[in-house]
Motif scaffolding. Sequence first.
Motif, PDB file in Angstrom:
ATOM      1  N   ARG A  67      39.157  33.778  41.086  1.00 11.14           N
ATOM      2  CA  ARG A  67      38.585  32.939  42.140  1.00 11.14           C
ATOM      3  C   ARG A  67      38.854  33.518  43.523  1.00 11.14           C
ATOM      4  O   ARG A  67      38.048  33.385  44.431  1.00 11.14           O
ATOM      5  CB  ARG A  67      39.165  31.528  42.055  1.00 11.14           C
ATOM      6  N   ALA A  68      40.012  34.161  43.674  1.00 10.75           N
ATOM      7  CA  ALA A  68      40.371  34.719  44.974  1.00 10.75           C
ATOM      8  C   ALA A  68      39.737  36.080  45.216  1.00 10.75           C
ATOM      9  O   ALA A  68      39.882  36.641  46.303  1.00 10.75           O
ATOM     10  CB  ALA A  68      41.891  34.842  45.077  1.00 10.75           C
ATOM     11  N   GLY A  69      39.059  36.621  44.212  1.00  7.32           N
ATOM     12  CA  GLY A  69      38.465  37.936  44.360  1.00  7.32           C
ATOM     13  C   GLY A  69      39.495  39.042  44.420  1.00  7.32           C
ATOM     14  O   GLY A  69      39.284  40.080  45.054  1.00  7.32           O
ATOM     15  N   THR A  70      40.653  38.835  43.743  1.00  6.12           N
ATOM     16  CA  THR A  70      41.753  39.789  43.767  1.00  6.12           C
ATOM     17  C   THR A  70      41.870  40.480  42.413  1.00  6.12           C
ATOM     18  O   THR A  70      41.643  39.860  41.380  1.00  6.12           O
ATOM     19  CB  THR A  70      43.082  39.066  44.078  1.00  6.12           C
ATOM     20  N   ALA A  71      42.216  41.761  42.435  1.00  5.83           N
ATOM     21  CA  ALA A  71      42.385  42.509  41.181  1.00  5.83           C
ATOM     22  C   ALA A  71      43.611  41.978  40.440  1.00  5.83           C
ATOM     23  O   ALA A  71      44.747  42.130  40.909  1.00  5.83           O
ATOM     24  CB  ALA A  71      42.530  43.993  41.481  1.00  5.83           C
ATOM     25  N   ILE A 110      46.096  34.221  46.503  1.00  6.20           N
ATOM     26  CA  ILE A 110      46.139  33.201  45.467  1.00  6.20           C
ATOM     27  C   ILE A 110      46.780  31.976  46.070  1.00  6.20           C
ATOM     28  O   ILE A 110      47.936  31.986  46.443  1.00  6.20           O
ATOM     29  CB  ILE A 110      46.923  33.689  44.251  1.00  6.20           C
ATOM     30  N   GLY A 111      46.054  30.908  46.144  1.00  5.66           N
ATOM     31  CA  GLY A 111      46.504  29.736  46.860  1.00  5.66           C
ATOM     32  C   GLY A 111      47.005  28.643  45.980  1.00  5.66           C
ATOM     33  O   GLY A 111      47.745  28.864  45.050  1.00  5.66           O
ATOM     34  N   LEU A 112      46.570  27.416  46.256  1.00  9.80           N
ATOM     35  CA  LEU A 112      47.171  26.240  45.640  1.00  9.80           C
ATOM     36  C   LEU A 112      46.107  25.400  44.962  1.00  9.80           C
ATOM     37  O   LEU A 112      45.318  24.731  45.612  1.00  9.80           O
ATOM     38  CB  LEU A 112      47.876  25.404  46.711  1.00  9.80           C
ATOM     39  N   ALA A 113      46.058  25.453  43.651  1.00 16.89           N
ATOM     40  CA  ALA A 113      45.157  24.619  42.877  1.00 16.89           C
ATOM     41  C   ALA A 113      45.947  23.449  42.312  1.00 16.89           C
ATOM     42  O   ALA A 113      47.172  23.475  42.287  1.00 16.89           O
ATOM     43  CB  ALA A 113      44.523  25.426  41.761  1.00 16.89           C
ATOM     44  N   PRO A 114      45.259  22.402  41.864  1.00 10.54           N
ATOM     45  CA  PRO A 114      45.984  21.291  41.243  1.00 10.54           C
ATOM     46  C   PRO A 114      46.841  21.782  40.086  1.00 10.54           C
ATOM     47  O   PRO A 114      46.407  22.562  39.251  1.00 10.54           O
ATOM     48  CB  PRO A 114      44.853  20.373  40.767  1.00 10.54           C
ATOM     49  N   ARG A 115      48.079  21.302  40.050  1.00 15.00           N
ATOM     50  CA  ARG A 115      49.019  21.725  39.021  1.00 15.00           C
ATOM     51  C   ARG A 115      48.810  20.932  37.748  1.00 15.00           C
ATOM     52  O   ARG A 115      48.290  19.828  37.770  1.00 15.00           O
ATOM     53  CB  ARG A 115      50.451  21.537  39.520  1.00 15.00           C
ATOM     54  N   LEU A 153      46.103  30.973  33.590  1.00 17.26           N
ATOM     55  CA  LEU A 153      45.884  30.291  34.860  1.00 17.26           C
ATOM     56  C   LEU A 153      45.973  31.256  36.034  1.00 17.26           C
ATOM     57  O   LEU A 153      45.211  31.164  37.001  1.00 17.26           O
ATOM     58  CB  LEU A 153      46.896  29.158  35.021  1.00 17.26           C
ATOM     59  N   GLN A 154      46.902  32.200  35.950  1.00 22.12           N
ATOM     60  CA  GLN A 154      47.023  33.192  37.023  1.00 22.12           C
ATOM     61  C   GLN A 154      45.814  34.126  37.062  1.00 22.12           C
ATOM     62  O   GLN A 154      45.341  34.498  38.140  1.00 22.12           O
ATOM     63  CB  GLN A 154      48.315  33.988  36.821  1.00 22.12           C
ATOM     64  N   GLU A 155      45.312  34.500  35.886  1.00 20.33           N
ATOM     65  CA  GLU A 155      44.128  35.359  35.841  1.00 20.33           C
ATOM     66  C   GLU A 155      42.922  34.650  36.450  1.00 20.33           C
ATOM     67  O   GLU A 155      42.156  35.237  37.222  1.00 20.33           O
ATOM     68  CB  GLU A 155      43.832  35.776  34.406  1.00 20.33           C
ATOM     69  N   GLY A 178      47.428  28.628  41.538  1.00 20.01           N
ATOM     70  CA  GLY A 178      46.042  28.489  41.481  1.00 20.01           C
ATOM     71  C   GLY A 178      45.097  28.858  42.536  1.00 20.01           C
ATOM     72  O   GLY A 178      45.037  29.936  42.965  1.00 20.01           O
ATOM     73  N   GLY A 179      44.211  28.083  43.025  1.00 16.77           N
ATOM     74  CA  GLY A 179      42.919  28.240  43.639  1.00 16.77           C
ATOM     75  C   GLY A 179      42.792  29.170  44.803  1.00 16.77           C
ATOM     76  O   GLY A 179      43.560  30.060  45.031  1.00 16.77           O
ATOM     77  N   LEU A 180      41.790  28.980  45.568  1.00 13.35           N
ATOM     78  CA  LEU A 180      41.389  29.925  46.586  1.00 13.35           C
ATOM     79  C   LEU A 180      41.663  29.344  47.957  1.00 13.35           C
ATOM     80  O   LEU A 180      41.054  28.381  48.391  1.00 13.35           O
ATOM     81  CB  LEU A 180      39.899  30.240  46.424  1.00 13.35           C
ATOM     82  N   GLN A 181      42.625  29.950  48.675  1.00 14.32           N
ATOM     83  CA  GLN A 181      42.894  29.559  50.052  1.00 14.32           C
ATOM     84  C   GLN A 181      42.175  30.486  51.020  1.00 14.32           C
ATOM     85  O   GLN A 181      42.001  30.168  52.175  1.00 14.32           O
ATOM     86  CB  GLN A 181      44.409  29.626  50.322  1.00 14.32           C
TER      87      GLN A 181
END
Length: 417
Positions: free
Chosen positions: A96-100, A15-20, A89-91, A7-10
């Motif tokens: 959120r991370a601004g990654t393609a 791609i970091g760690l969002a609540p699972r 969830l990965q998309e 998940g989320g934005l580190q």
Amino acid sequence: MTSPDEGGLQGRGEIGLAPRVHEVDMLRGFALFGILLVNAPMIAGTYAGEVGGAGGSGLDRGVVWLVTALVSTEFYLPFSFLFGYSFVLQERAARRAGTAFASLHLRRTLALFALGVAHAVLLFPGDILMTYAVLGLVLYGLRGLGPRAALRIAGCLVVALAVLLLGYGLLVLAFTDPAVPATPRAPVSHVPPIVHAYRGGFRSVVGAHLGELPAHLGADLLYAPDILAAFLAGLAAAKAGLMERRGRDRAWLRRVVVRWLPVGLVGSVFTACCAEGPLDGRWFMVGQAVATLTSPALTAAYACALLLLLDTRGRAARLLAAAGRMSLTHYLTQSLVLACVFTGYGLGLYGRVGTALVSAGCVLLYAAQLALGARLMGRVRYGPVELLLRTVTLGTPPRTPAWTAVRPADDGVPPVR
């Protein structure tokens, strides 16, 4: 088959760690046991050797019948469903991370395909990862579908496959004479060549895998519409937030079990009768058509029953969730252990052990995986293969140390000790 929400934005670009979604991990960990029960007899050669299969003991035949009825067509569906759920969830995490996301997904599917090739050639030709990788590219092309459209397409795929299987099955029934019961005869000493191959050395085992691989790929191709349908159902569920909204709604879970469990059980019992008796082999494809239509009902009932029975903060739930977080590692480890026991890689017991004993061994192996997996995931963030896949997907090792244990804030559940 890997963790659905990394998940989320580190920081930008990672791609970091969002609540699972803890319920997703539980379901994946539970499904591992069903996959093990289905794959183990094939790796062990219970249908090809001196024991098991049609010539096995009454206990072996009974176990085969029960596994066919309650497990065989029900436990690959949760992984396929969760693959689609994970995709969404990965998309979102990449956005959120601004990654393609396209490049991430392509690297991930290529890595899955490579793992699948290695798994099929070295350990078990019935690998599913290659099929997941190819269909994952199809799923990427369908990512813009809304939940309703995705479910409609999924339904059409399932019905089309069921009609195809039923049509073929009816033709077999119409134009094939009933099988004549075999006359009992004394056991013979002849051992099929495939058995010798699996009991041989490394080159012999790999050669046997390569020889059987086309048949397994053909089966994967035939059932690809069913797998893609489950992908799309997972995509629709994730876009609707189904697990987050309904995962702990006990009234809704109970309604699903009451409504769909009878449908699924009737279909699974009929499927087992077609595949393992008392109906003869001409009914096999008819049974597969029924299984295609009714297995989703039984799978949904299983999943909801599990969430009803287990307190998500109880020890059993934490054990399953820990297994689910490293499901790809567990999946490959199952094949490795079984190959070392049953092929020439190790003990060479291929075809020498009945289905009942193999299934009992599966219980022990799964229990060991739960215990060892829980200890490992209490100390590290990723399983070994999950870390490899994540590194290839991101193009760099995770910034968060892989040996950092998951904190309670990450998934709402303390690590299992």
